[in-house]
Design an enzyme around this catalytic site. Sequence first.
Site, PDB file in Angstrom:
ATOM      1  N   CYS A   1      -9.997   5.339 -55.449  1.00 21.16           N
ATOM      2  CA  CYS A   1      -9.215   5.499 -54.223  1.00 21.16           C
ATOM      3  C   CYS A   1      -9.827   6.626 -53.368  1.00 21.16           C
ATOM      4  O   CYS A   1      -9.789   7.797 -53.768  1.00 21.16           O
ATOM      5  CB  CYS A   1      -7.766   5.787 -54.619  1.00 21.16           C
ATOM      6  SG  CYS A   1      -6.671   5.931 -53.218  1.00 21.16           S
TER       7      CYS A   1
ATOM      8  N   LYS B   1      26.548  43.910 -32.188  1.00 20.82           N
ATOM      9  CA  LYS B   1      27.287  44.944 -32.924  1.00 20.82           C
ATOM     10  C   LYS B   1      27.830  45.986 -31.955  1.00 20.82           C
ATOM     11  O   LYS B   1      27.130  46.374 -31.013  1.00 20.82           O
ATOM     12  CB  LYS B   1      26.341  45.665 -33.912  1.00 20.82           C
ATOM     13  CG  LYS B   1      25.672  44.745 -34.906  1.00 20.82           C
ATOM     14  CD  LYS B   1      24.635  45.477 -35.753  1.00 20.82           C
ATOM     15  CE  LYS B   1      23.972  44.499 -36.704  1.00 20.82           C
ATOM     16  NZ  LYS B   1      22.811  45.068 -37.392  1.00 20.82           N
TER      17      LYS B   1
ATOM     18  N   CYS C   1      -0.593   6.546 -56.542  1.00 24.91           N
ATOM     19  CA  CYS C   1      -1.618   5.527 -56.708  1.00 24.91           C
ATOM     20  C   CYS C   1      -2.399   5.896 -57.964  1.00 24.91           C
ATOM     21  O   CYS C   1      -2.992   6.973 -58.032  1.00 24.91           O
ATOM     22  CB  CYS C   1      -2.555   5.512 -55.506  1.00 24.91           C
ATOM     23  SG  CYS C   1      -4.056   4.571 -55.857  1.00 24.91           S
TER      24      CYS C   1
ATOM     25  N   ASP D   1      16.080  35.219 -40.311  1.00 20.65           N
ATOM     26  CA  ASP D   1      16.495  34.216 -41.279  1.00 20.65           C
ATOM     27  C   ASP D   1      15.758  34.427 -42.594  1.00 20.65           C
ATOM     28  O   ASP D   1      14.676  33.887 -42.817  1.00 20.65           O
ATOM     29  CB  ASP D   1      16.181  32.828 -40.699  1.00 20.65           C
ATOM     30  CG  ASP D   1      16.962  31.750 -41.414  1.00 20.65           C
ATOM     31  OD1 ASP D   1      17.817  32.097 -42.235  1.00 20.65           O
ATOM     32  OD2 ASP D   1      16.702  30.563 -41.150  1.00 20.65           O
TER      33      ASP D   1
ATOM     34  N   PHE E   1      -9.887  51.318 -46.593  1.00 27.17           N
ATOM     35  CA  PHE E   1      -8.591  51.345 -47.274  1.00 27.17           C
ATOM     36  C   PHE E   1      -8.769  51.015 -48.759  1.00 27.17           C
ATOM     37  O   PHE E   1      -8.266  51.711 -49.635  1.00 27.17           O
ATOM     38  CB  PHE E   1      -7.637  50.334 -46.619  1.00 27.17           C
ATOM     39  CG  PHE E   1      -6.262  50.349 -47.207  1.00 27.17           C
ATOM     40  CD1 PHE E   1      -5.271  51.167 -46.682  1.00 27.17           C
ATOM     41  CD2 PHE E   1      -5.948  49.557 -48.320  1.00 27.17           C
ATOM     42  CE1 PHE E   1      -3.996  51.194 -47.242  1.00 27.17           C
ATOM     43  CE2 PHE E   1      -4.685  49.590 -48.880  1.00 27.17           C
ATOM     44  CZ  PHE E   1      -3.710  50.410 -48.336  1.00 27.17           C
TER      45      PHE E   1
ATOM     46  N   TYR F   1      20.321  48.158 -40.522  1.00 24.01           N
ATOM     47  CA  TYR F   1      21.639  48.767 -40.722  1.00 24.01           C
ATOM     48  C   TYR F   1      21.498  49.983 -41.645  1.00 24.01           C
ATOM     49  O   TYR F   1      21.070  49.822 -42.783  1.00 24.01           O
ATOM     50  CB  TYR F   1      22.538  47.702 -41.364  1.00 24.01           C
ATOM     51  CG  TYR F   1      24.015  48.019 -41.501  1.00 24.01           C
ATOM     52  CD1 TYR F   1      24.636  48.981 -40.716  1.00 24.01           C
ATOM     53  CD2 TYR F   1      24.793  47.314 -42.418  1.00 24.01           C
ATOM     54  CE1 TYR F   1      25.984  49.225 -40.847  1.00 24.01           C
ATOM     55  CE2 TYR F   1      26.151  47.550 -42.554  1.00 24.01           C
ATOM     56  CZ  TYR F   1      26.743  48.510 -41.760  1.00 24.01           C
ATOM     57  OH  TYR F   1      28.072  48.745 -41.890  1.00 24.01           O
TER      58      TYR F   1
ATOM     59  N   GLU G   1      16.503  42.494 -43.810  1.00 21.49           N
ATOM     60  CA  GLU G   1      16.277  41.104 -44.178  1.00 21.49           C
ATOM     61  C   GLU G   1      14.827  40.938 -44.619  1.00 21.49           C
ATOM     62  O   GLU G   1      13.912  41.262 -43.866  1.00 21.49           O
ATOM     63  CB  GLU G   1      16.558  40.226 -42.949  1.00 21.49           C
ATOM     64  CG  GLU G   1      16.817  38.797 -43.265  1.00 21.49           C
ATOM     65  CD  GLU G   1      18.281  38.513 -43.642  1.00 21.49           C
ATOM     66  OE1 GLU G   1      19.080  39.466 -43.817  1.00 21.49           O
ATOM     67  OE2 GLU G   1      18.607  37.336 -43.791  1.00 21.49           O
TER      68      GLU G   1
ATOM     69  N   CYS H   1      -1.273   0.619 -52.862  1.00 20.46           N
ATOM     70  CA  CYS H   1      -1.838   1.783 -52.182  1.00 20.46           C
ATOM     71  C   CYS H   1      -2.435   1.354 -50.840  1.00 20.46           C
ATOM     72  O   CYS H   1      -3.232   0.414 -50.789  1.00 20.46           O
ATOM     73  CB  CYS H   1      -2.916   2.417 -53.057  1.00 20.46           C
ATOM     74  SG  CYS H   1      -3.777   3.748 -52.217  1.00 20.46           S
TER      75      CYS H   1
ATOM     76  N   LEU I   1      28.673  38.255 -41.697  1.00 21.98           N
ATOM     77  CA  LEU I   1      29.091  38.268 -40.300  1.00 21.98           C
ATOM     78  C   LEU I   1      29.845  37.000 -39.958  1.00 21.98           C
ATOM     79  O   LEU I   1      29.540  35.929 -40.481  1.00 21.98           O
ATOM     80  CB  LEU I   1      27.859  38.337 -39.392  1.00 21.98           C
ATOM     81  CG  LEU I   1      27.038  39.618 -39.452  1.00 21.98           C
ATOM     82  CD1 LEU I   1      25.711  39.413 -38.743  1.00 21.98           C
ATOM     83  CD2 LEU I   1      27.806  40.755 -38.811  1.00 21.98           C
TER      84      LEU I   1
ATOM     85  N   LYS J   1      25.000  31.927 -33.333  1.00 17.28           N
ATOM     86  CA  LYS J   1      23.955  31.102 -33.949  1.00 17.28           C
ATOM     87  C   LYS J   1      23.333  30.148 -32.928  1.00 17.28           C
ATOM     88  O   LYS J   1      24.058  29.485 -32.190  1.00 17.28           O
ATOM     89  CB  LYS J   1      24.557  30.272 -35.093  1.00 17.28           C
ATOM     90  CG  LYS J   1      25.203  31.125 -36.168  1.00 17.28           C
ATOM     91  CD  LYS J   1      24.240  31.450 -37.274  1.00 17.28           C
ATOM     92  CE  LYS J   1      24.226  30.330 -38.264  1.00 17.28           C
ATOM     93  NZ  LYS J   1      23.666  30.681 -39.538  1.00 17.28           N
TER      94      LYS J   1
ATOM     95  N   LYS K   1      18.871  37.710 -35.290  1.00 11.34           N
ATOM     96  CA  LYS K   1      19.362  37.433 -36.639  1.00 11.34           C
ATOM     97  C   LYS K   1      18.193  36.819 -37.409  1.00 11.34           C
ATOM     98  O   LYS K   1      17.831  35.668 -37.194  1.00 11.34           O
ATOM     99  CB  LYS K   1      20.551  36.478 -36.585  1.00 11.34           C
ATOM    100  CG  LYS K   1      21.241  36.310 -37.914  1.00 11.34           C
ATOM    101  CD  LYS K   1      22.583  35.628 -37.731  1.00 11.34           C
ATOM    102  CE  LYS K   1      23.399  35.602 -39.006  1.00 11.34           C
ATOM    103  NZ  LYS K   1      22.772  34.902 -40.105  1.00 11.34           N
TER     104      LYS K   1
ATOM    105  N   CYS L   1      -6.409   1.754 -51.150  1.00  8.58           N
ATOM    106  CA  CYS L   1      -7.288   1.015 -52.052  1.00  8.58           C
ATOM    107  C   CYS L   1      -6.636  -0.248 -52.621  1.00  8.58           C
ATOM    108  O   CYS L   1      -7.280  -0.996 -53.348  1.00  8.58           O
ATOM    109  CB  CYS L   1      -7.762   1.929 -53.192  1.00  8.58           C
ATOM    110  SG  CYS L   1      -6.448   2.298 -54.357  1.00  8.58           S
TER     111      CYS L   1
ATOM    112  N   GLU M   1      20.747  42.303 -31.509  1.00 16.75           N
ATOM    113  CA  GLU M   1      19.580  42.188 -32.386  1.00 16.75           C
ATOM    114  C   GLU M   1      19.325  40.729 -32.685  1.00 16.75           C
ATOM    115  O   GLU M   1      20.224  39.903 -32.559  1.00 16.75           O
ATOM    116  CB  GLU M   1      19.849  42.910 -33.722  1.00 16.75           C
ATOM    117  CG  GLU M   1      20.055  44.379 -33.563  1.00 16.75           C
ATOM    118  CD  GLU M   1      20.662  44.997 -34.821  1.00 16.75           C
ATOM    119  OE1 GLU M   1      20.492  44.431 -35.919  1.00 16.75           O
ATOM    120  OE2 GLU M   1      21.311  46.036 -34.680  1.00 16.75           O
TER     121      GLU M   1
END
Length: 668
Positions: free
Chosen positions: A429, A287, A423, A117, A37, A225, A172, A405, A84, A311, A115, A408, A113
Amino acid sequence: MSTEQIYQRIKSLREQLNHHNYQYYVLSQPTISDYEFDALLKELTDLEAQYPEFDDPNSPTKRVGSDISKEFNQVKHRFPMLSLANTYTEEEVLDFEDRVLKALTTEPEYVCELKYDGVAIGLTYKNGKLVQAVTRGDGTIGDDVTANVRTIKSIPLVLHGNYPDDFEIRGEIFMPRNVFEDLNREREEDGDTPFANPRNAASGTLKLLNSTVVAKRKLDCFLYYVLGDNLPFDNHYQNLVAAKDWGFKVSEHVKLCTTSKQVMDYIHYWDDARKKLPFDTDGVVIKVNSYQHQNALGLTAKTPRWAIAYKFKPERVSTTLLSVDFQVGRTGAVTPVANLKPVKLAGTVVKRASLHNADQVELLDIRIGDSVFVEKGGEIIPKIVGVDSLQRTLFSTPFVFPENCPECGTQLVRPEGEARHFCPNQIGCPPQIKGRIEHYISRKALNIDGLGEETVALLFDNKLIKDPSDLYTLTKEQLLNLERFAEKSADNAIRSIENSKQVPFPKVLYGIGIRYVGETTARKLAMHFGNIDSIATAKMDDLLEVDEVGERIAQSIIDFFSNPLNVDFISKLKGFGVKLEISSSEQQVKSDKLKGLSIVISGTFSKISRDDLKELIQQHGGKNVGSVSASTSMLVAGDKIGPAKLDKANKLGVKIVSEDEFFELIKD
Ligand code: IVH
């Protein structure tokens, strides 16, 4: 080859590459190796560079993006981008079905379908070519992010099959979880704030001005869609299946349902099965399938009446906070990490959760022994979202952020405006030292293979190394004395350390590990200043002249070089022959036509990116500076140049040249 033959070859390469992109990114069924490729891509890139007359914005070579920086144009959506209505219970889904049934005269079919995110996008195709990609914006007007979207490999630039000549497809854009995790790991290493979840990472990426960076972020896109006047079918489902044939990535989990039970089964199934998907979903979309039915149902002001979202509830469990560890990273940042009584959540056993920083701990008033709620929503790392105060016992103890810390003992500091504690004991450290060495040898820095995290710890514990420059003093015998090494692996490690002396300066600068100086910034600094000494002595104003360097980064650089220990470290690297300047081939001096000139560039340019223009100025002996002053020799004015800058240049009598005039100046 004749011009016609060259054009035919370019065309054929584009077709082959488009086909292989589709096989790889949409179908996940590559039929050639990456190597093959890349060879095709290189041949096409070379031909296009040689024959710019055959340029095409939809060529697969454009997937790499460009850093021509343009603010996004605002574009009106041809079809408003609705959202929606959300539902959270099965009852509400049944109510939706009832409303639909009431409004129709025949039984509807439903399409279920996932959904996804991510970030909604509308893609317009004309005559089979991608012409525009627009974000949702306010639903009426969105941002034109076409240049960025072109870099997303699963979005076809050119379609195949029997597609309509003018249509829009919506979907999306998302960031797969593994890509998100890698990106955040890198950001944390570079001292950048990690993204909270894959959705934020996707939306942040899509809004970047530099599409070369977008190209590297490996976004993906599901389409859900199709809109237009000449669609082949009278229903959603068949058009979606057809879109798959045109080259779009349509989820294989789209389901045509004829009964309410099938819809419920789909919801139940995915409520759990979604956890195994490599990307985030936050629900199911239901839908009505037929367009005739959709039209009969119509729209409300913001949402269609023919679809709803169900949801998923973010999974939440309660468990006990056993203790809190404080982890110290490479830059000294201290992160509180909660140790929890192990509990099953979203398919995995959770034992630890990040508490981020002191503010977060205070906000939640978390105490050891508390019963806490842990959630795995959009985020990968489970988070503590609250305390079940009703369950608080007398034995819960408030915990205070340590003053010293945990590794140390040094007193921690919290710089102004920072949510994190640090620190400051950079040299003593242990996790900071080991972290810096791990960073130095990492692939994007000095790329020293044959050593890993455990080996670094071993070398450090055996007092063989205490900063990255000590790697160059290691001998094969020393390595052979350690149990991890045999003859061959010791040879490999030593060779790899030796080879790192040939690694170019920008990568070395990144490897040195100055806080906030990531890979890109390191490259820009290296190209701008040419060598480490100029960076070390640069003043705030000089540093601010570098593209993408703001005050926070500049201050961090100044702080780094004002520490004598770092100066000593750099001088040791120098002594070992590590490359601390740009080599002449990288510098590519082309002429001294701009010698002694301080040049400001402003606006956007059509033939060249801002970064390339700056590099060109340097290659011709000029100096690129950030703002117009009395000592500026010239202003190269692009499109949309800020009026204030132009005004100032005019007032100070600075010579103003256009992009074309600039090219004339440096012409042979
Ligand atoms: S259809 C008019 N289908 O959810 C119908 N949207 O809350 C418009 N989304 O803006 C959307 N997955 O960003 C649809 N399979 C899917 C979806 C989906 C995610 C997003 C989309 C939309 C938002 C609505």
